[in-house]
Design a protein around this motif. Structure first.
Motif, PDB file in Angstrom:
ATOM      1  N   GLU A 152      18.590  26.024 102.949  1.00 51.77           N
ATOM      2  CA  GLU A 152      18.506  25.197 102.090  1.00 51.77           C
ATOM      3  C   GLU A 152      20.225  25.830 101.325  1.00 51.77           C
ATOM      4  O   GLU A 152      20.805  25.989 100.629  1.00 51.77           O
ATOM      5  CB  GLU A 152      17.336  24.978 100.865  1.00 51.77           C
ATOM      6  N   ILE A 153      19.169  27.186 101.935  1.00 49.14           N
ATOM      7  CA  ILE A 153      20.769  28.111 101.360  1.00 49.14           C
ATOM      8  C   ILE A 153      22.039  27.242 101.937  1.00 49.14           C
ATOM      9  O   ILE A 153      23.215  28.157 100.686  1.00 49.14           O
ATOM     10  CB  ILE A 153      20.051  29.472 102.045  1.00 49.14           C
ATOM     11  N   ALA A 154      21.809  27.804 102.923  1.00 48.25           N
ATOM     12  CA  ALA A 154      23.435  26.860 103.303  1.00 48.25           C
ATOM     13  C   ALA A 154      23.710  25.338 102.379  1.00 48.25           C
ATOM     14  O   ALA A 154      24.832  25.717 102.518  1.00 48.25           O
ATOM     15  CB  ALA A 154      23.183  26.769 105.214  1.00 48.25           C
ATOM     16  N   HIS A 155      23.091  24.608 103.064  1.00 53.35           N
ATOM     17  CA  HIS A 155      23.370  24.222 101.534  1.00 53.35           C
ATOM     18  C   HIS A 155      23.844  23.921 100.403  1.00 53.35           C
ATOM     19  O   HIS A 155      25.290  23.117  99.834  1.00 53.35           O
ATOM     20  CB  HIS A 155      22.187  22.729 102.037  1.00 53.35           C
ATOM     21  N   ASN A 156      23.595  25.077  99.569  1.00 45.13           N
ATOM     22  CA  ASN A 156      23.751  25.009  98.115  1.00 45.13           C
ATOM     23  C   ASN A 156      25.190  25.627  98.340  1.00 45.13           C
ATOM     24  O   ASN A 156      25.685  25.952  97.025  1.00 45.13           O
ATOM     25  CB  ASN A 156      22.708  26.357  97.624  1.00 45.13           C
ATOM     26  N   LEU A 157      25.731  27.187  99.285  1.00 42.88           N
ATOM     27  CA  LEU A 157      27.121  26.999  99.180  1.00 42.88           C
ATOM     28  C   LEU A 157      27.647  25.883  99.327  1.00 42.88           C
ATOM     29  O   LEU A 157      28.831  26.764  99.025  1.00 42.88           O
ATOM     30  CB  LEU A 157      26.795  28.269 100.430  1.00 42.88           C
ATOM     31  N   THR A 158      27.527  25.574  99.846  1.00 42.04           N
ATOM     32  CA  THR A 158      28.791  24.307 100.176  1.00 42.04           C
ATOM     33  C   THR A 158      28.413  23.013  99.452  1.00 42.04           C
ATOM     34  O   THR A 158      29.829  22.396  98.593  1.00 42.04           O
ATOM     35  CB  THR A 158      28.301  23.718 101.394  1.00 42.04           C
ATOM     36  N   SER A 159      27.333  22.737  98.617  1.00 39.66           N
ATOM     37  CA  SER A 159      27.166  21.850  96.777  1.00 39.66           C
ATOM     38  C   SER A 159      27.388  22.251  96.237  1.00 39.66           C
ATOM     39  O   SER A 159      27.066  21.432  95.620  1.00 39.66           O
ATOM     40  CB  SER A 159      25.990  20.982  98.185  1.00 39.66           C
ATOM     41  N   GLY A 160      26.636  23.345  95.546  1.00 38.63           N
ATOM     42  CA  GLY A 160      26.467  23.909  94.412  1.00 38.63           C
ATOM     43  C   GLY A 160      25.156  24.028  93.944  1.00 38.63           C
ATOM     44  O   GLY A 160      24.400  24.312  92.598  1.00 38.63           O
ATOM     45  N   PHE A 161      23.660  23.129  95.165  1.00 34.22           N
ATOM     46  CA  PHE A 161      22.815  22.266  94.051  1.00 34.22           C
ATOM     47  C   PHE A 161      21.603  22.928  94.867  1.00 34.22           C
ATOM     48  O   PHE A 161      21.941  22.526  96.138  1.00 34.22           O
ATOM     49  CB  PHE A 161      23.030  20.841  93.940  1.00 34.22           C
ATOM     50  N   PRO A 162      20.400  23.715  94.725  1.00 33.24           N
ATOM     51  CA  PRO A 162      19.720  24.005  96.040  1.00 33.24           C
ATOM     52  C   PRO A 162      19.395  23.059  95.411  1.00 33.24           C
ATOM     53  O   PRO A 162      18.240  22.193  94.964  1.00 33.24           O
ATOM     54  CB  PRO A 162      19.161  25.130  94.808  1.00 33.24           C
ATOM     55  N   GLY A 163      17.699  23.514  96.883  1.00 30.57           N
ATOM     56  CA  GLY A 163      16.738  21.994  97.484  1.00 30.57           C
ATOM     57  C   GLY A 163      16.394  22.900  96.455  1.00 30.57           C
ATOM     58  O   GLY A 163      15.617  23.539  95.799  1.00 30.57           O
ATOM     59  N   PRO A 164      14.924  21.596  96.370  1.00 27.65           N
ATOM     60  CA  PRO A 164      13.423  21.860  96.475  1.00 27.65           C
ATOM     61  C   PRO A 164      12.708  23.116  96.203  1.00 27.65           C
ATOM     62  O   PRO A 164      12.071  24.026  95.782  1.00 27.65           O
ATOM     63  CB  PRO A 164      12.511  20.527  96.192  1.00 27.65           C
ATOM     64  N   ALA A 165      12.616  23.631  97.666  1.00 23.48           N
ATOM     65  CA  ALA A 165      11.767  25.191  97.521  1.00 23.48           C
ATOM     66  C   ALA A 165      13.033  25.606  97.338  1.00 23.48           C
ATOM     67  O   ALA A 165      12.624  27.027  96.919  1.00 23.48           O
ATOM     68  CB  ALA A 165      11.831  24.867  99.405  1.00 23.48           C
ATOM     69  N   LEU A 166      13.774  26.169  97.659  1.00 27.20           N
ATOM     70  CA  LEU A 166      15.151  27.610  97.048  1.00 27.20           C
ATOM     71  C   LEU A 166      15.004  27.610  95.819  1.00 27.20           C
ATOM     72  O   LEU A 166      15.143  28.802  95.375  1.00 27.20           O
ATOM     73  CB  LEU A 166      16.449  26.397  97.818  1.00 27.20           C
ATOM     74  N   ALA A 167      15.294  26.463  94.765  1.00 24.36           N
ATOM     75  CA  ALA A 167      14.907  26.197  93.740  1.00 24.36           C
ATOM     76  C   ALA A 167      13.609  26.533  92.784  1.00 24.36           C
ATOM     77  O   ALA A 167      13.967  27.508  92.226  1.00 24.36           O
ATOM     78  CB  ALA A 167      14.562  24.958  93.158  1.00 24.36           C
ATOM     79  N   ALA A 168      12.373  26.415  93.783  1.00 29.89           N
ATOM     80  CA  ALA A 168      11.676  27.282  93.340  1.00 29.89           C
ATOM     81  C   ALA A 168      11.413  28.368  93.929  1.00 29.89           C
ATOM     82  O   ALA A 168      10.729  29.324  92.798  1.00 29.89           O
ATOM     83  CB  ALA A 168      10.067  26.898  93.526  1.00 29.89           C
ATOM     84  N   ALA A 169      11.794  29.196  94.602  1.00 25.79           N
ATOM     85  CA  ALA A 169      12.082  30.470  94.599  1.00 25.79           C
ATOM     86  C   ALA A 169      12.843  31.501  93.614  1.00 25.79           C
ATOM     87  O   ALA A 169      12.877  32.314  93.418  1.00 25.79           O
ATOM     88  CB  ALA A 169      12.444  31.009  96.361  1.00 25.79           C
ATOM     89  N   LEU A 170      14.275  30.704  93.816  1.00 25.81           N
ATOM     90  CA  LEU A 170      15.326  31.253  92.430  1.00 25.81           C
ATOM     91  C   LEU A 170      14.475  31.113  90.923  1.00 25.81           C
ATOM     92  O   LEU A 170      14.373  32.654  90.663  1.00 25.81           O
ATOM     93  CB  LEU A 170      16.408  30.208  92.851  1.00 25.81           C
ATOM     94  N   ASP A 171      13.450  30.416  90.709  1.00 27.19           N
ATOM     95  CA  ASP A 171      12.842  30.670  89.661  1.00 27.19           C
ATOM     96  C   ASP A 171      12.422  31.551  89.838  1.00 27.19           C
ATOM     97  O   ASP A 171      11.836  32.709  88.743  1.00 27.19           O
ATOM     98  CB  ASP A 171      12.269  29.362  89.147  1.00 27.19           C
ATOM     99  N   ALA A 172      10.955  31.842  91.076  1.00 24.76           N
ATOM    100  CA  ALA A 172      10.512  32.683  91.115  1.00 24.76           C
ATOM    101  C   ALA A 172      10.698  34.048  90.567  1.00 24.76           C
ATOM    102  O   ALA A 172       9.929  35.687  89.998  1.00 24.76           O
ATOM    103  CB  ALA A 172       9.263  32.912  92.652  1.00 24.76           C
ATOM    104  N   VAL A 173      11.916  34.284  91.598  1.00 25.95           N
ATOM    105  CA  VAL A 173      12.391  35.584  91.504  1.00 25.95           C
ATOM    106  C   VAL A 173      13.255  36.201  90.139  1.00 25.95           C
ATOM    107  O   VAL A 173      13.438  37.298  89.383  1.00 25.95           O
ATOM    108  CB  VAL A 173      14.134  35.709  92.282  1.00 25.95           C
ATOM    109  N   THR A 174      13.632  34.763  89.236  1.00 27.06           N
ATOM    110  CA  THR A 174      14.292  35.621  87.952  1.00 27.06           C
ATOM    111  C   THR A 174      13.225  35.786  87.115  1.00 27.06           C
ATOM    112  O   THR A 174      13.194  35.919  85.789  1.00 27.06           O
ATOM    113  CB  THR A 174      15.604  33.961  87.204  1.00 27.06           C
ATOM    114  N   GLU A 175      11.871  34.997  87.106  1.00 27.86           N
ATOM    115  CA  GLU A 175      11.162  34.532  86.259  1.00 27.86           C
ATOM    116  C   GLU A 175      10.073  36.416  86.632  1.00 27.86           C
ATOM    117  O   GLU A 175       8.751  36.771  86.075  1.00 27.86           O
ATOM    118  CB  GLU A 175       9.884  33.983  85.933  1.00 27.86           C
TER     119      GLU A 175
END
Length: 223
Positions: A47-70
């Motif tokens: 999902e990190i590789a896909h995000n770097l090329t598309s700019g959109f996180p998958g559901p697991a990556l988005a949840a992890a990013l939210d957890a770090v931010t919060e």
């Protein structure tokens, strides 16, 4: 409840990187009672590789990013590759920074790393600390590096405990602020920090002059 997130970039199973992160989290939680969540960056690689090329996180990556931010605080642990952090570790925080430049601003972070030899211990100050300073995180003074020979040897438990104590001192308490930020006489006594200090006493010098405290002189000017 205080939220503590561990970001572990270990690649193997079992992983010494994850083991170090777990020890640091357990020591910090013992001080604060924080709720701990562990993010295994290895599981997010695709999902990190896909995000770097598309700019959109998958559901697991988005949840992890939210957890770090919060999170109220972070423990970040990476294996050492070519005298620096792993590419996957860096990519995770690249994605986080692209999503929200202020995600780590002012957030307490404990940095740690693992490697095969003690010669790589400088990775803490030459790679990890500058990275999180750039992200405007508050990096605790003690970083923890564990080489292969450190496991089961003297010194590592003491470093873990010291670093965990420093991170715990920066995490919010039930009152919503770090207890360590309060002066000793105010800790545990609301309102004590606001009490004015008693005026300094005048003192006579051997030459006969009387020293008047500066605060008293200011009070006289205010009339």
């Amino acid at each position: 409840m205080t939220k503590l997130v561990v970001v572990s970039a270990g690649l193997s199973v079992p992983s010494s990187t994850r083991l170090l992160g777990d020890r640091l989290a357990a020591a910090t939680a013992a001080h604060t009672g924080a709720e701990v969540r562990v993010i295994e960056v290895r599981d997010l690689a695709v999902e990190i590789a896909h995000n770097l090329t598309s700019g959109f996180p998958g559901p697991a990556l988005a949840a992890a990013l939210d957890a770090v931010t919060e999170a109220d605080g972070l423990i970040v642990v990476t294996p050492v590759f070519s005298a620096s952090y792993s590419g996957l570790f860096k990519s995770f925080f690249d994605v986080l920074g692209a999503r929200d430049q202020d995600a780590l601003a002012g957030k307490p972070v404990l940095i740690a790393a693992t490697g095969g030899t003690a010669r790589h211990s400088l990775v803490l100050d030459h790679a990890l600390r500058p990275l999180f300073a750039y992200l405007r995180a508050v990096v605790v003074p003690t970083g923890v590096y564990a080489a292969s020979e450190d496991w089961g040897a003297e010194g590592l438990p003491e470093r873990v405990e010291r670093a965990a104590g420093e991170l715990a001192a920066l995490l919010p308490t039930a009152a919503g602020r770090p207890e360590a930020a309060l002066p000793p006489e105010a800790a545990g006594r609301p309102g004590a920090a606001e009490r004015p200090a008693p005026p300094a006493a005048r003192r006579a010098e051997p030459d006969g002059f009387t020293v008047v405290p500066f605060e008293e002189q200011l009070a006289a000017l205010r009339g």
